[in-house]
Design an enzyme around this catalytic site. Structure first.
Site, PDB file in Angstrom:
ATOM      1  N   THR A 134       0.654  -1.219  -0.224  1.00  0.00           N
ATOM      2  CA  THR A 134      -0.051   0.082   0.047  1.00  0.00           C
ATOM      3  C   THR A 134       0.827   1.103  -0.211  1.00  0.00           C
ATOM      4  O   THR A 134       2.239   1.488   0.655  1.00  0.00           O
ATOM      5  CB  THR A 134      -0.564  -0.054   0.812  1.00  0.00           C
ATOM      6  OG1 THR A 134      -1.885   1.110   1.348  1.00  0.00           O
ATOM      7  CG2 THR A 134       0.144  -0.633   2.444  1.00  0.00           C
ATOM      8  N   ASP A 135       0.080   2.631  -0.252  1.00  0.00           N
ATOM      9  CA  ASP A 135       0.705   3.957   0.011  1.00  0.00           C
ATOM     10  C   ASP A 135       1.437   4.432   1.152  1.00  0.00           C
ATOM     11  O   ASP A 135       2.035   5.329   1.416  1.00  0.00           O
ATOM     12  CB  ASP A 135       0.116   4.882  -1.456  1.00  0.00           C
ATOM     13  CG  ASP A 135      -0.922   5.129  -0.771  1.00  0.00           C
ATOM     14  OD1 ASP A 135      -2.185   4.434   0.208  1.00  0.00           O
ATOM     15  OD2 ASP A 135      -1.895   5.714  -1.539  1.00  0.00           O
ATOM     16  N   GLU A 136       0.124   3.554   1.895  1.00  0.00           N
ATOM     17  CA  GLU A 136       0.380   3.886   3.137  1.00  0.00           C
ATOM     18  C   GLU A 136       1.863   4.007   3.921  1.00  0.00           C
ATOM     19  O   GLU A 136       1.825   4.252   4.589  1.00  0.00           O
ATOM     20  CB  GLU A 136      -1.184   3.418   4.301  1.00  0.00           C
ATOM     21  CG  GLU A 136      -2.230   3.430   3.716  1.00  0.00           C
ATOM     22  CD  GLU A 136      -3.683   3.322   4.673  1.00  0.00           C
ATOM     23  OE1 GLU A 136      -3.687   3.220   5.691  1.00  0.00           O
ATOM     24  OE2 GLU A 136      -4.252   3.548   4.299  1.00  0.00           O
ATOM     25  N   TYR A 160      -2.076  -0.683  11.218  1.00  0.00           N
ATOM     26  CA  TYR A 160      -2.066  -1.279   9.671  1.00  0.00           C
ATOM     27  C   TYR A 160      -0.899  -1.153   9.001  1.00  0.00           C
ATOM     28  O   TYR A 160      -0.445  -1.869   8.172  1.00  0.00           O
ATOM     29  CB  TYR A 160      -3.614  -0.596   9.169  1.00  0.00           C
ATOM     30  CG  TYR A 160      -3.290  -1.286   7.516  1.00  0.00           C
ATOM     31  CD1 TYR A 160      -3.633  -2.260   6.621  1.00  0.00           C
ATOM     32  CD2 TYR A 160      -3.339  -0.007   6.252  1.00  0.00           C
ATOM     33  CE1 TYR A 160      -3.664  -3.276   5.784  1.00  0.00           C
ATOM     34  CE2 TYR A 160      -3.439  -0.225   5.115  1.00  0.00           C
ATOM     35  CZ  TYR A 160      -3.361  -1.557   5.223  1.00  0.00           C
ATOM     36  OH  TYR A 160      -3.418  -2.253   3.002  1.00  0.00           O
ATOM     37  N   LYS A 164       1.970  -3.248   7.616  1.00  0.00           N
ATOM     38  CA  LYS A 164       2.239  -4.008   5.955  1.00  0.00           C
ATOM     39  C   LYS A 164       4.298  -2.851   6.198  1.00  0.00           C
ATOM     40  O   LYS A 164       4.945  -3.820   5.174  1.00  0.00           O
ATOM     41  CB  LYS A 164       1.401  -2.841   5.007  1.00  0.00           C
ATOM     42  CG  LYS A 164      -0.317  -2.867   5.320  1.00  0.00           C
ATOM     43  CD  LYS A 164      -0.174  -4.247   4.849  1.00  0.00           C
ATOM     44  CE  LYS A 164      -0.068  -4.671   3.121  1.00  0.00           C
ATOM     45  NZ  LYS A 164      -0.806  -6.083   2.844  1.00  0.00           N
TER      46      LYS A 164
HETATM   47  P1  NAD Z   1      -9.967  -7.255   1.817  1.00  0.00           P
HETATM   48  O1  NAD Z   1      -9.724  -6.987   3.650  1.00  0.00           O
HETATM   49  O2  NAD Z   1     -10.632  -6.505   1.127  1.00  0.00           O
HETATM   50  O3  NAD Z   1      -9.965  -9.097   1.569  1.00  0.00           O
HETATM   51  C1  NAD Z   1      -8.299  -9.179   1.966  1.00  0.00           C
HETATM   52  C2  NAD Z   1      -8.691 -11.088   1.713  1.00  0.00           C
HETATM   53  O4  NAD Z   1      -7.771 -11.656   3.225  1.00  0.00           O
HETATM   54  C3  NAD Z   1     -10.067 -11.493   2.744  1.00  0.00           C
HETATM   55  O5  NAD Z   1     -10.759 -12.044   1.609  1.00  0.00           O
HETATM   56  C4  NAD Z   1      -9.341 -12.379   3.745  1.00  0.00           C
HETATM   57  O6  NAD Z   1     -10.903 -13.259   4.392  1.00  0.00           O
HETATM   58  C5  NAD Z   1      -8.868 -12.658   3.851  1.00  0.00           C
HETATM   59  N1  NAD Z   1      -7.765 -13.064   4.793  1.00  0.00           N
HETATM   60  C6  NAD Z   1      -7.587 -12.306   6.160  1.00  0.00           C
HETATM   61  N2  NAD Z   1      -6.349 -12.567   6.903  1.00  0.00           N
HETATM   62  C7  NAD Z   1      -5.869 -13.886   6.117  1.00  0.00           C
HETATM   63  C8  NAD Z   1      -5.241 -15.051   6.629  1.00  0.00           C
HETATM   64  N3  NAD Z   1      -4.519 -15.071   7.832  1.00  0.00           N
HETATM   65  N4  NAD Z   1      -4.805 -15.793   5.934  1.00  0.00           N
HETATM   66  C9  NAD Z   1      -5.781 -16.141   4.927  1.00  0.00           C
HETATM   67  N5  NAD Z   1      -6.573 -15.048   4.274  1.00  0.00           N
HETATM   68  C10 NAD Z   1      -6.322 -14.204   4.569  1.00  0.00           C
HETATM   69  O7  NAD Z   1      -8.851  -6.217   1.503  1.00  0.00           O
HETATM   70  P2  NAD Z   1      -8.518  -5.485   0.173  1.00  0.00           P
HETATM   71  O8  NAD Z   1      -8.599  -4.367   0.286  1.00  0.00           O
HETATM   72  O9  NAD Z   1      -8.687  -6.965  -1.205  1.00  0.00           O
HETATM   73  O10 NAD Z   1      -6.847  -5.518   0.367  1.00  0.00           O
HETATM   74  C11 NAD Z   1      -6.136  -6.651  -0.144  1.00  0.00           C
HETATM   75  C12 NAD Z   1      -4.812  -6.347   0.145  1.00  0.00           C
HETATM   76  O11 NAD Z   1      -4.468  -5.080  -0.709  1.00  0.00           O
HETATM   77  C13 NAD Z   1      -4.163  -6.525   1.305  1.00  0.00           C
HETATM   78  O12 NAD Z   1      -2.688  -6.748   1.259  1.00  0.00           O
HETATM   79  C14 NAD Z   1      -4.048  -4.337   1.422  1.00  0.00           C
HETATM   80  O13 NAD Z   1      -2.993  -4.409   2.183  1.00  0.00           O
HETATM   81  C15 NAD Z   1      -4.255  -4.358  -0.073  1.00  0.00           C
HETATM   82  N6  NAD Z   1      -4.709  -2.880  -0.358  1.00  0.00           N
HETATM   83  C16 NAD Z   1      -4.933  -2.337  -0.638  1.00  0.00           C
HETATM   84  C17 NAD Z   1      -5.826  -1.374  -0.975  1.00  0.00           C
HETATM   85  C18 NAD Z   1      -6.998  -0.538  -0.393  1.00  0.00           C
HETATM   86  O14 NAD Z   1      -7.541   0.207  -1.476  1.00  0.00           O
HETATM   87  N7  NAD Z   1      -7.806  -1.769  -0.218  1.00  0.00           N
HETATM   88  C19 NAD Z   1      -4.718  -0.258  -1.644  1.00  0.00           C
HETATM   89  C20 NAD Z   1      -2.852  -0.950  -1.668  1.00  0.00           C
HETATM   90  C21 NAD Z   1      -3.594  -2.178  -0.879  1.00  0.00           C
HETATM   91  O1  DAU Z   2      -4.436   4.155   0.809  1.00  0.00           O
HETATM   92  C1  DAU Z   2      -4.059   2.534   0.160  1.00  0.00           C
HETATM   93  C2  DAU Z   2      -5.191   2.054   0.880  1.00  0.00           C
HETATM   94  O2  DAU Z   2      -6.541   2.492   1.016  1.00  0.00           O
HETATM   95  C3  DAU Z   2      -5.562   1.027   1.508  1.00  0.00           C
HETATM   96  O3  DAU Z   2      -4.191  -0.210   2.178  1.00  0.00           O
HETATM   97  C4  DAU Z   2      -5.566   0.248   3.114  1.00  0.00           C
HETATM   98  O4  DAU Z   2      -6.128  -1.118   3.303  1.00  0.00           O
HETATM   99  C5  DAU Z   2      -7.443   1.063   2.106  1.00  0.00           C
HETATM  100  O5  DAU Z   2      -7.839   0.746   3.515  1.00  0.00           O
HETATM  101  C6  DAU Z   2      -7.664   2.346   2.609  1.00  0.00           C
HETATM  102  O6  DAU Z   2      -7.176   3.112   3.120  1.00  0.00           O
HETATM  103  P1  DAU Z   2      -8.040   4.439   3.768  1.00  0.00           P
HETATM  104  O7  DAU Z   2      -7.480   4.503   5.227  1.00  0.00           O
HETATM  105  O8  DAU Z   2      -7.145   5.851   2.645  1.00  0.00           O
HETATM  106  O9  DAU Z   2      -9.585   3.614   3.543  1.00  0.00           O
HETATM  107  P2  DAU Z   2     -10.573   4.086   3.877  1.00  0.00           P
HETATM  108  O10 DAU Z   2     -12.298   4.069   3.489  1.00  0.00           O
HETATM  109  O11 DAU Z   2     -10.660   3.230   5.389  1.00  0.00           O
HETATM  110  O12 DAU Z   2     -10.680   5.830   4.011  1.00  0.00           O
HETATM  111  C7  DAU Z   2     -10.347   6.776   3.467  1.00  0.00           C
HETATM  112  C8  DAU Z   2     -11.269   8.611   3.800  1.00  0.00           C
HETATM  113  O13 DAU Z   2     -12.101   8.293   3.999  1.00  0.00           O
HETATM  114  C9  DAU Z   2      -9.942   8.506   4.894  1.00  0.00           C
HETATM  115  O14 DAU Z   2      -9.495   9.767   4.977  1.00  0.00           O
HETATM  116  C10 DAU Z   2     -10.898   8.092   5.695  1.00  0.00           C
HETATM  117  C11 DAU Z   2     -11.828   8.505   5.792  1.00  0.00           C
HETATM  118  N1  DAU Z   2     -13.363   8.528   6.164  1.00  0.00           N
HETATM  119  C12 DAU Z   2     -13.685   7.294   5.890  1.00  0.00           C
HETATM  120  C13 DAU Z   2     -14.489   6.132   6.527  1.00  0.00           C
HETATM  121  C14 DAU Z   2     -14.267   4.662   6.314  1.00  0.00           C
HETATM  122  C15 DAU Z   2     -14.282   8.506   6.386  1.00  0.00           C
HETATM  123  O15 DAU Z   2     -13.859  10.083   6.580  1.00  0.00           O
HETATM  124  N2  DAU Z   2     -15.632   8.568   7.466  1.00  0.00           N
HETATM  125  C16 DAU Z   2     -15.621   6.754   7.069  1.00  0.00           C
HETATM  126  O16 DAU Z   2     -16.642   6.193   7.549  1.00  0.00           O
END
Ligand code: NAD
Ligand code: DAU
Length: 356
Positions: A134-136, A160, A164
């Site tokens: 992630t960018d985080e 989180y 990562k």
């Molecule tokens: P998600 O939470 O939707 O899915 C995570 C999946 O991992 C789920 O299906 C869960 O059951 C599985 N899982 C959790 N713990 C596990 C374990 N111990 N063993 C096997 N499976 C397990 O997450 P996502 O949003 O699809 O993100 C996927 C990946 O991409 C993550 O590594 C996250 O850090 C990364 N990522 C997400 C975003 C985003 O915006 N969602 C952005 C950048 C990177």
């Molecule tokens: O940047 C990549 C990341 O993006 C991934 O690594 C994470 O897995 C993914 O969850 C996401 O993280 P964020 O914290 O940026 O996403 P989230 O959807 O939780 O929140 C997006 C923005 O919105 C953040 O600034 C917080 C704000 N927010 C979020 C929620 C859930 C609100 O204002 N209200 C809310 O209820």
């Protein structure tokens, strides 16, 4: 056909990736997922009769299970999505983030290292371990700072992000120390179909549809760089096929928006679709709530490396991607109903103080 072991392939990005890659018949996929609250077999329903998608429920930290899957299926690559992924949950309960993202990744790496070491030379050289990050991990930007590059120092701010970052360091170390052929991708915020509605965009869409409050943290001026999920998945396919071993690649949408801009955009789309809804105009539902502790102010990704080296660029505009996403949630009430059951309501109650 190649064989890939995908972890976390029942989650949001993982299932989009598995669906896209099976559609293209890119590889036989062994899908290992623990099915936590975020994992959902409904996401994979269209693969129910696909003999080249093999689902295995299980934990990436289960060394015996992972070793058995590697021995039985002899994958050419491991693509590692599995993680605890929600920042707010990491603030309430960090331990599971350490267990899965750090210890789980470590155990997965150990199992993969053992398998990879025993491969015959050609298969060993061609093997890849693609770690999805992630960018985080880079921390937070000021308003005038340049976007994150692959050489920006890590400065994670949430449990989180720290978990990562730890996983990224372990993956990199397994390359430097043992020669494991790894690739790391760091991506910005994804949105699109199949995203669990604890995350900002689907939460706002579903609350808006139900006439519930739209909880915006702090002043709503935090900036995220939004990318449509299938664009991310295409980038991952390219990195896997053509990326330089040991390298990391930033992936992003070149789409910086404040949270307030995003929620207002969603409200306008809901107004267009449901002009006579009792809650229209939906922007009247926006409600400012206390800020997230340690809330990163701005993320932005410099994606010149992946554009230059691999020829990838995001295809979907935010306007078209968001319209498709809103439409998808409107058109899939059964999927929504299944994921917003008891445990989800409990999360809303714990975190926001409203359950339904
Ligand atoms: P998600 O939470 O939707 O899915 C995570 C999946 O991992 C789920 O299906 C869960 O059951 C599985 N899982 C959790 N713990 C596990 C374990 N111990 N063993 C096997 N499976 C397990 O997450 P996502 O949003 O699809 O993100 C996927 C990946 O991409 C993550 O590594 C996250 O850090 C990364 N990522 C997400 C975003 C985003 O915006 N969602 C952005 C950048 C990177
Ligand atoms: O940047 C990549 C990341 O993006 C991934 O690594 C994470 O897995 C993914 O969850 C996401 O993280 P964020 O914290 O940026 O996403 P989230 O959807 O939780 O929140 C997006 C923005 O919105 C953040 O600034 C917080 C704000 N927010 C979020 C929620 C859930 C609100 O204002 N209200 C809310 O209820």
């Amino acid at each position: 056909m190649a064989t890939w072991l995908v972890t976390g392939g029942a989650g949001f990005i993982g299932s989009n990736f598995v669906l896209q890659q099976r559609q293209a018949q890119a590889a036989r996929i062994i899908n290992l997922d623990k099915l936590t609250y975020a994992g959902n077999l409904n996401n994979l329903a269209e693969l129910r009769h696909d003999p080249d998608h093999i689902f295995q429920q299980g934990d990436i930290g289960d060394r015996e299970l992972v070793a058995r899957l590697l021995a039985d299926y002899q994958p050419d690559a491991v693509i590692h999505f599995a993680a605890e992924s929600h920042v707010d949950r990491s603030i309430h309960r960090p331990e599971t983030f350490i267990e899965t993202n750090v210890v789980g990744t470590f155990r997965l790496l150990e199992a993969v290292r053992g398998y990879w070491a025993g491969l015959e030379p050609a298969k060993r050289a061609a093997f890849r371990f693609l770690h999805i990050s992630t960018d985080e991990v880079y921390g937070s930007l000021g308003p005038e700072d340049p976007a994150f590059t692959e050489t920006t120092p890590y400065a994670p701010n949430s449990p989180y992000a720290a978990s990562k970052a730890a996983a990224d360091h372990l993956v990199r170390a397994y390359h430097e120390t043992y020669g494991l052929p790894i690739l790391i991708t760091n991506c910005s915020n994804n949105y699109g179909p199949l995203q669990f509605p604890e995350k900002f965009i689907p939460l706002m869409i579903l609350n808006g549809l139900q006439g519930k409050k739209l909880p915006v943290y702090g002043d709503g001026q935090n900036i995220r760089d939004w990318l449509y999920v299938t664009d991310h998945c295409e980038a991952l396919g390219l990195v896997l096929a053509k990326g330089t071993v040991g390298a990391s690649y930033n992936i992003g949408g070149r789409c910086e928006l404040t949270n307030l801009e995003v929620v207002n955009h969603i409200c306008r789309l809901l107004d267009e679709l449901f002009p006579t809804a009792a809650s229209a105009p939906h922007s009247g539902l926006i409600s400012f709530v206390p800020d997230r502790p340690g809330h990163d102010r701005r993320y932005a990704m410099n994606i010149s490396k992946i554009e230059r080296e691999l020829g990838w660029t995001p295809k979907e505009s935010f306007a078209s991607g968001l319209a498709k996403t809103v439409r998808w949630y409107v058109d899939h009430p059964q999927w929504v109903e299944a994921v917003t059951s008891g445990a989800y309501r409990q999360w809303l109650q714990t975190h926001y103080g409203f359950g339904s």
